[in-house]
Design a protein around this motif. Structure first.
Motif, short mmCIF file in Angstrom:
data_model
loop_
_atom_site.label_atom_id
_atom_site.label_comp_id
_atom_site.label_asym_id
_atom_site.label_seq_id
_atom_site.Cartn_x
_atom_site.Cartn_y
_atom_site.Cartn_z
N ARG A 209 0.84 -1.19 0.00
CA ARG A 209 0.00 0.00 0.00
C ARG A 209 0.88 1.24 0.00
N HIS A 210 0.36 2.32 -0.56
CA HIS A 210 1.05 3.60 -0.59
C HIS A 210 0.47 4.44 0.55
N VAL A 211 1.25 4.61 1.59
CA VAL A 211 0.83 5.40 2.75
C VAL A 211 1.80 6.56 2.92
N GLU A 212 1.28 7.76 3.08
CA GLU A 212 2.13 8.95 3.20
C GLU A 212 1.73 9.76 4.42
N VAL A 213 2.66 10.56 4.89
CA VAL A 213 2.44 11.35 6.11
C VAL A 213 2.66 12.82 5.80
N GLN A 214 1.71 13.66 6.22
CA GLN A 214 1.83 15.10 6.09
C GLN A 214 2.69 15.65 7.22
N VAL A 215 3.78 16.31 6.87
CA VAL A 215 4.64 16.92 7.89
C VAL A 215 4.67 18.44 7.69
N PHE A 216 5.00 19.13 8.78
CA PHE A 216 5.18 20.59 8.74
C PHE A 216 6.33 20.95 9.67
N ALA A 217 7.13 21.92 9.24
CA ALA A 217 8.25 22.39 10.06
C ALA A 217 8.38 23.89 9.92
N ASP A 218 8.90 24.53 10.95
CA ASP A 218 9.13 25.98 10.87
C ASP A 218 10.63 26.28 11.00
N ASN A 219 10.98 27.56 11.06
CA ASN A 219 12.37 27.97 11.16
C ASN A 219 12.88 28.00 12.60
N HIS A 220 12.06 27.51 13.52
CA HIS A 220 12.42 27.58 14.94
C HIS A 220 12.65 26.20 15.55
N GLY A 221 12.83 25.20 14.69
CA GLY A 221 13.14 23.86 15.16
C GLY A 221 11.94 22.97 15.46
N ASN A 222 10.75 23.45 15.17
CA ASN A 222 9.55 22.66 15.45
C ASN A 222 9.14 21.82 14.22
N VAL A 223 8.87 20.57 14.45
CA VAL A 223 8.41 19.67 13.37
C VAL A 223 7.24 18.85 13.91
N VAL A 224 6.16 18.79 13.14
CA VAL A 224 5.00 17.99 13.52
C VAL A 224 4.51 17.20 12.31
#
Length: 653
Positions: A209-224
């Motif tokens: 299966r093709h499973v993908e994850v949405q990620v987001f990061a900023d310029n302050h070291g935060n990644v979710v």
């Protein structure tokens, strides 16, 4: 932090309109760009300003970085959003924005470069403890190196273009005997598509299966991460249906996906929206890194629906230097969302792209979120990706979302070009899909999904006869002569109607609540409600939507397919249609005319030959009839839907 005041969107169609929607909510002015053929599209007139980039081919317009930067400077835009496709993962655009002092709504050039090279990305992910498939990704590998490595990787394996995407430069190889030919083909295709014939090898998972994850990061070291999506339903390695969350995963597996995706983003000091894509083996529960797309994805709306977040707003916030709007523990998911990609293409002809005028179009806004690049009366041109729109539905659970999407597609009215709505409905209704029995080869396992079906012409004729009669009555209540809709021999009242249903001509005879078509006669009942109809004719039934075009013409929409009905057709209105081969089925060049005007032809006779995509297509008569006037000559270029020759079918007395 510099707040964005005016945003240039370096894209077109539905993604440009989607970005503009968020900008309007935030009070950000927008600048559209367009090519000559796109001048009248909705994204152009919905923007605050618009700049023409030049001729239709993307290489002369949407892909010219100097023109994009010049348009931003000319209009005073302080930021550029690339959307997806075109320049969205182009390091040169990111660098040009930085040089010009313009905010680039996307990651830095290094992240784009690393993840754009599939071999480098694999190596970096492996070094960062993100699981990767067994493979061979040595830089500059020669053919003999790849041949030797293939036995170590093992079969089946996948040959994959290093600079590639979208299924180009990709070949599945089942055994060593196939390898050399597949390698040569993959290199040729990669060189043609990307100007780079480097390839790598990966173990192929035949039931993944093709499973993908949405990620987001900023310029302050935060990644979710904002959870995962399943994109397993594909054709030619390109997605068709996407959903969130991925069905059938336990929470431990979901968390593992999210943690691996966050680790991947941290490994390249990422910023902005990104998607980490994995192959998942349901049998073993293992998953492996496939690639990272350093941009917003086409399927981002399903994530928005289950989280309630506006991902474009997040992008603009991060690009302006702000911290992420939420921490990981504050992001929650609810329910299920599902999206289909509506393409201008013909699934029954190998998904051949279609182009032409959207002569009738009504979006089912009451049933779905519709992210569309076109409205009724617009043209789909052959120069760009054939996606017309995305329809996205939400439900409390997966089946509710699926059923809502079926309803939305059944309420879509689209005519003028080939499109994949009937195909999408077949997939959504299929037992395997309904039960979430998914993998990337679903269409190979379910070949019946490629088999087109159509409503019986007799039922379409009966529905059209009643709808047109109702339309007559509604429009002529004050005219007693026109309201006399039948004739009465020997005290019996009959209603006779001759109707052209697509390419067939049928006669409907009605009397005292019964209707006959040919040798069949049954009791007839038709209910009309809000442009919809439901018909019962004996044991037969039909339901759909309708649109009255004029006094004698209407469109019926059944299971996603449009049918044109003409009452009392004249020779001009009964010209042969696409199935007979006298309307161009695709854009191309006329090679030969096989008969003279005025000639009589039999079923199967060649009439005209068209060349398209380096292949010749001979168009033949499907019924006996007479050729009248050609509208083209050998050497002419034509667009799909162009009338090539007038034809009068023989009508039996």
């Amino acid at each position: 932090m510099a707040k964005i005041k005016k945003l240039l969107i370096a894209n077109r169609g539905e993604i440009a309109r989607r970005i503009m929607r968020t900008c309007r909510q935030q009070g950000i002015a927008t600048v559209a760009v367009y090519s000559d053929v796109d001048a009248t599209l909705p994204h152009v007139h919905e923007a605050d300003q618009a700049v023409c980039l030049g001729p239709a081919p993307a290489r002369d317009s949407y892909l010219v970085i100097d023109k994009i930067i010049a348009a931003a400077k000319e209009t005073g835009a302080d930021a550029i959003h690339p959307g997806y496709g075109f320049l969205s993962e182009n390091t040169e655009l990111a660098a040009a924005c930085e040089k010009a002092g313009i905010i680039f709504v996307g990651p830095n050039a290094r992240a784009i470069e690393v993840m754009g090279d599939k071999a480098a990305a694999r190596q970096l992910m492996a070094a960062s403890q993100v699981p990767v498939l067994p493979g061979f990704d040595e830089e500059g590998a020669r053919d003999e190196d790849l041949i030797a490595a293939s036995t170590t990787v093992g079969f089946p394996l996948l040959i994959k273009a290093v600079a590639g995407g979208g299924g180009k430069g990709m070949r599945v190889v089942n055994d060593a005997a196939e390898f050399n030919e597949a390698l040569a083909a993959a290199r040729r295709e990669a060189r043609s598509a990307f100007g780079d014939d480097r390839v790598l090898l990966e173990r192929y998972l035949p039931a993944a299966r093709h499973v993908e994850v949405q990620v987001f990061a900023d310029n302050h070291g935060n990644v979710v991460h904002l959870f995962e999506r399943d994109c397993s339903v594909q054709r030619r390695h390109q997605k068709i249906i996407e959903e969130a969350p991925a069905p059938g995963l336990d929470e431990a597996t979901r968390n593992a996906f999210g943690e691996a995706a966050v680790q991947a983003a941290k490994a390249i000091d990422y910023r902005g929206a990104g998607t980490v894509e994995f192959l998942y083996s349901p049998a073993s529960g293992e998953f492996f890194f496939m690639e990272m797309n350093t941009r917003l994805q086409v399927e981002h709306p399903v994530t928005e629906m289950i989280t309630g977040e506006d991902l474009v707003a997040w992008q603009l916030s991060v690009a302006a230097g702000e911290t992420l709007p939420k921490a990981q523990e504050d992001i929650h998911r609810h329910g299920h969302a599902m999206e289909v990609r509506l393409y201008a293409e013909n699934p029954e002809q190998g998904f051949l792209p279609s182009s032409g005028l959207l002569s009738h179009l009504r979006w089912p806004h009451e049933h779905a979120r519709v992210d569309a690049g076109y409205e009724s009366g617009d043209r789909v041109e052959e120069y760009y990706d054939p996606m017309i729109a995305k329809l996205i539905c939400y439900g409390e659970d997966r089946d509710a979302a699926r059923q809502q999407l079926i309803t939305a597609l059944q309420n879509l009215e689209l005519s003028g070009i080939h499109h994949n709505t009937p195909f999408l409905l077949r997939v959504l209704a299929d037992d395997a899909f309904a039960n979430a029995d998914l993998d990337t080869r679903l269409l190979e396992h379910r070949p019946h999904l490629m088999e087109a079906s159509s409503a019986a012409p007799e039922l379409l004729a009966l529905a059209a006869s009643r709808i047109l009669a109702a339309s007559d009555q509604a429009g002529t209540q004050d005219n007693p002569w026109q309201s006399l809709s039948g004739w009465r021999p020997l005290g019996q009242r009959f209603q006779l109607s001759q109707l052209q249903v697509d390419d067939a001509v049928l006669t409907v005879r009605e009397q005292d609540g019964h209707a006959a078509v040919g040798e069949q006669s049954h009791a007839l009942a038709l209910a009309l409600q809000e442009q919809g109809f439901r018909l019962h004719w004996g044991a037969h039934g039909l339901q759909g939507r309708y649109s009255v075009i004029d006094a004698d013409t209407l469109l019926l929409f059944v299971d996603g397919q449009a049918h044109r009905i003409v009452r009392n057709p004249s020779r001009d209105s009964a010209q042969h249609g696409a199935e007979g081969g006298f309307v161009a089925p695709m854009s191309g060049t006329i090679v030969a005319l096989h008969v003279e005007p005025g000639s009589h032809v039999n079923s199967g006779d060649a009439v005209i030959t068209l060349e398209a995509m380096k292949m010749e297509h001979t168009l033949r008569a499907t019924v006996p009839g007479r050729v009248h006037d050609f509208h083209v000559a050998a050497g002419d270029s034509v667009s799909e839907g162009t009338l090539l020759v007038e034809f009068e079918a023989d009508i039996e007395a």
